[in-house]
Scaffold this motif. Structure first.
Motif, short mmCIF file in Angstrom:
data_model
loop_
_atom_site.label_atom_id
_atom_site.label_comp_id
_atom_site.label_asym_id
_atom_site.label_seq_id
_atom_site.Cartn_x
_atom_site.Cartn_y
_atom_site.Cartn_z
N GLY A 32 -8.29 1.32 8.41
CA GLY A 32 -7.92 0.93 7.04
C GLY A 32 -8.86 1.58 6.04
N PHE A 34 -5.39 -0.63 -5.81
CA PHE A 34 -6.45 -1.30 -5.05
C PHE A 34 -7.81 -0.68 -5.38
CE2 PHE A 34 -9.43 -1.87 -1.60
CZ PHE A 34 -9.48 -3.25 -1.58
N ASP A 36 -5.37 5.14 8.42
CA ASP A 36 -4.78 4.29 7.37
C ASP A 36 -3.27 4.50 7.37
OD1 ASP A 36 -6.29 2.90 4.68
OD2 ASP A 36 -4.13 3.19 4.58
N VAL A 37 -2.54 3.46 6.96
CA VAL A 37 -1.08 3.60 6.84
C VAL A 37 -0.70 4.42 5.62
CG1 VAL A 37 -0.03 1.63 8.00
CG2 VAL A 37 -1.05 1.30 5.76
N LYS A 73 -17.14 3.77 -0.01
CA LYS A 73 -18.41 3.19 0.47
C LYS A 73 -18.88 3.84 1.76
CE LYS A 73 -16.24 -0.55 0.30
NZ LYS A 73 -15.69 -1.59 1.13
N GLY A 110 -14.51 -3.72 4.15
CA GLY A 110 -13.72 -4.29 3.06
C GLY A 110 -13.11 -5.64 3.36
N GLY A 147 -1.65 5.92 10.56
CA GLY A 147 -1.16 5.01 11.58
C GLY A 147 -1.46 3.57 11.22
N ASP A 148 -1.14 2.70 12.16
CA ASP A 148 -1.27 1.26 11.96
C ASP A 148 -2.37 0.77 12.91
OD1 ASP A 148 -0.97 -1.49 12.19
OD2 ASP A 148 1.21 -1.44 12.07
N PHE A 149 -3.41 0.16 12.34
CA PHE A 149 -4.52 -0.22 13.22
C PHE A 149 -4.14 -1.35 14.19
CE2 PHE A 149 -5.89 -2.07 8.94
CZ PHE A 149 -5.43 -3.35 9.19
N TYR A 164 0.79 -1.23 0.00
CA TYR A 164 0.00 0.00 0.00
C TYR A 164 0.82 1.28 0.00
CZ TYR A 164 -4.19 -2.79 0.59
OH TYR A 164 -5.21 -3.67 0.38
C1 LIG Z 1 -8.30 -4.05 1.48
S1 LIG Z 1 -8.05 -2.31 1.57
C2 LIG Z 1 -9.68 -1.77 2.07
C3 LIG Z 1 -9.94 -0.30 1.84
C4 LIG Z 1 -11.36 0.17 2.20
N1 LIG Z 1 -11.60 0.07 3.64
C5 LIG Z 1 -12.41 -0.66 1.48
O1 LIG Z 1 -13.27 -1.22 2.14
O2 LIG Z 1 -12.38 -0.68 0.23
C6 LIG Z 1 -7.09 -2.18 3.02
C7 LIG Z 1 -6.77 -0.77 3.51
O3 LIG Z 1 -6.18 -0.88 4.81
C8 LIG Z 1 -4.96 -0.16 4.85
N2 LIG Z 1 -4.09 -0.90 5.75
C9 LIG Z 1 -3.53 -2.13 5.56
N3 LIG Z 1 -2.86 -2.52 6.66
C10 LIG Z 1 -3.00 -1.50 7.57
C11 LIG Z 1 -2.56 -1.31 8.91
N4 LIG Z 1 -1.83 -2.24 9.53
N5 LIG Z 1 -2.90 -0.17 9.54
C12 LIG Z 1 -3.65 0.78 8.91
N6 LIG Z 1 -4.10 0.65 7.65
C13 LIG Z 1 -3.78 -0.48 6.99
C14 LIG Z 1 -4.47 -0.10 3.42
O4 LIG Z 1 -3.65 1.04 3.21
C15 LIG Z 1 -5.79 -0.02 2.65
O5 LIG Z 1 -6.23 1.30 2.48
#
Ligand SMILES: C[S@@+](CC[C@H](N)C(=O)[O-])C[C@H]1O[C@@H](n2cnc3c(N)ncnc32)[C@H](O)[C@@H]1O
Length: 328
Positions: A93, A54, A120-121, A99, A168, A147-149, A46
């Motif tokens: 994320g 994506f 989101d990262v 949506k 998602g 940040g990182d969830f 990402y």
């Molecule tokens: C599968 S996509 C889903 C995006 C959106 N929520 C959707 O439903 O379409 C995953 C998202 O989570 C973010 N992401 C992945 N790992 C993460 C983490 N550890 N902390 C924060 N965000 C993260 C990615 O940057 C991306 O935007």
């Protein structure tokens, strides 16, 4: 942590930039490359280009999860607004939050919405969507968190009637143990009156699932290959794309899609920043991501183990995807 105000109603907190964080992330990458099967952490997917790819995936005809989840949100957002009376919507994320507009619209129409907190990262996507949302909803504040969830839930601001959304089926990208840890952290973060809204992709015909990750336009392959490009750029790696064949397959035992590459020939990949060489055998797997699919009883048990109780469960017409509401 730096905290900068880009517009009066938008604040962005950046939590992922410090050197210690980077060192930890690089170390985790080092160990996953040495695991069996070898793995290049999905976080390498990402960067800015990855987020754009994506977004393209979500519009592919084969990629049903986004449409199925949108169908549920379109039908149920009003009910969710009524049940939660959400004043703050937190989104883990968040990505483009496309949506999520359905939820924000419903909460705004119910007259309860005061604040949106996307986390989101991916810095660029987060800023873009925070700005677009602040413009669309002139009466709310937007507090983005880069940040990182899995480690930054403490940065979610306190408040009454918060809805923490995790859409998602992103939760499916975590291995079961990490999922359990995250769900426990979410349960601890929830105060009375808060809700957790979780979107999950369901187990179904494996052919339908596999097609979603093997699209005819090859966008998913480009998305996953971008992780190799990102590692070359940021880790000083020397991945050669032609030496890897993309392979995303359904694992019936674990009920997940296993997404990654197989080495075309035996060769060594050097990672300058990690000071390591990885020797791959011919045909050896390099996993980039898994995407677990869920059954109702399984996810309810996982949530219960974390101290979360499911209060509503909705699916799309074809029962491909589910959205659930839980409380602590
Ligand atoms: C599968 S996509 C889903 C995006 C959106 N929520 C959707 O439903 O379409 C995953 C998202 O989570 C973010 N992401 C992945 N790992 C993460 C983490 N550890 N902390 C924060 N965000 C993260 C990615 O940057 C991306 O935007």
């Amino acid at each position: 942590m730096t905290d900068s105000t880009t517009q009066p109603r938008i604040t962005i907190g950046v939590l992922v930039e410090d050197a210690d964080r980077r060192a930890e992330f690089y170390e985790a990458t080092f160990w996953s490359l040495r695991a069996t099967p070898r793995e290049l952490l999905a976080s390498w997917l990402y960067d800015e280009r990855g987020s754009i790819l994506f977004d393209e995936i979500t519009r592919l005809p084969e990629y049903y999860p986004t449409n199925a989840e949108r169908e549920i949100l379109a039908a149920r957002a009003g009910e969710i607004a009524e049940l939660t009376k959400g004043r703050t919507l937190v989104e883990l994320g968040a990505g483009t939050s496309e949506k999520t507009l359905l939820l924000l619209d419903a909460l705004a129409a119910a007259g309860t919405l005061e604040r949106f907190v996307p986390l989101d990262v991916s810095d660029d996507i987060l800023r873009l969507s925070a700005e677009a949302i602040a413009e669309r909803y002139p009466t709310i504040s937007v507090h983005g968190i880069v940040g990182d969830f899995e480690r930054d839930l403490a940065a979610i601001p306190p408040g009454e009637s918060r809805v923490i959304a995790f859409l998602g089926s992103t939760i499916g990208n975590l291995y079961p143990e990490r999922r359990a840890t995250l769900l426990q952290a979410i349960a601890s973060a929830l105060a009375p009156g808060d809700f957790f809204l979780l979107g999950i992709d369901l187990v179904k015909d494996p052919a339908v699932i596999a097609r979603a990750y093997n699209d005819s336009a090859g966008v998913t392959e480009q998305f996953v290959r971008n992780a190799l490009t990102a590692a070359n750029r940021d880790l000083g790696a020397d991945f050669v794309q032609e030496r890897f064949v993309f392979d995303a397959f359904w694992d019936p035992e674990r009920e997940w899609m296993d997404i990654g590459f197989n080495a075309v020939e035996a060769h060594t990949v050097h990672f300058a920043e990690l000071e390591v060489d990885i020797e791959l055998r011919e045909g050896e797997r390099l996993r980039v991501e898994v995407s677990s699919k869920f059954r109702r009883e399984g996810i309810e048990a996982e949530l219960a183990a974390a101290g979360l109780r499911v209060t509503s469960w909705w699916t799309d017409e074809a029962a491909r995807f589910a959205l659930l509401l839980a409380t602590g």
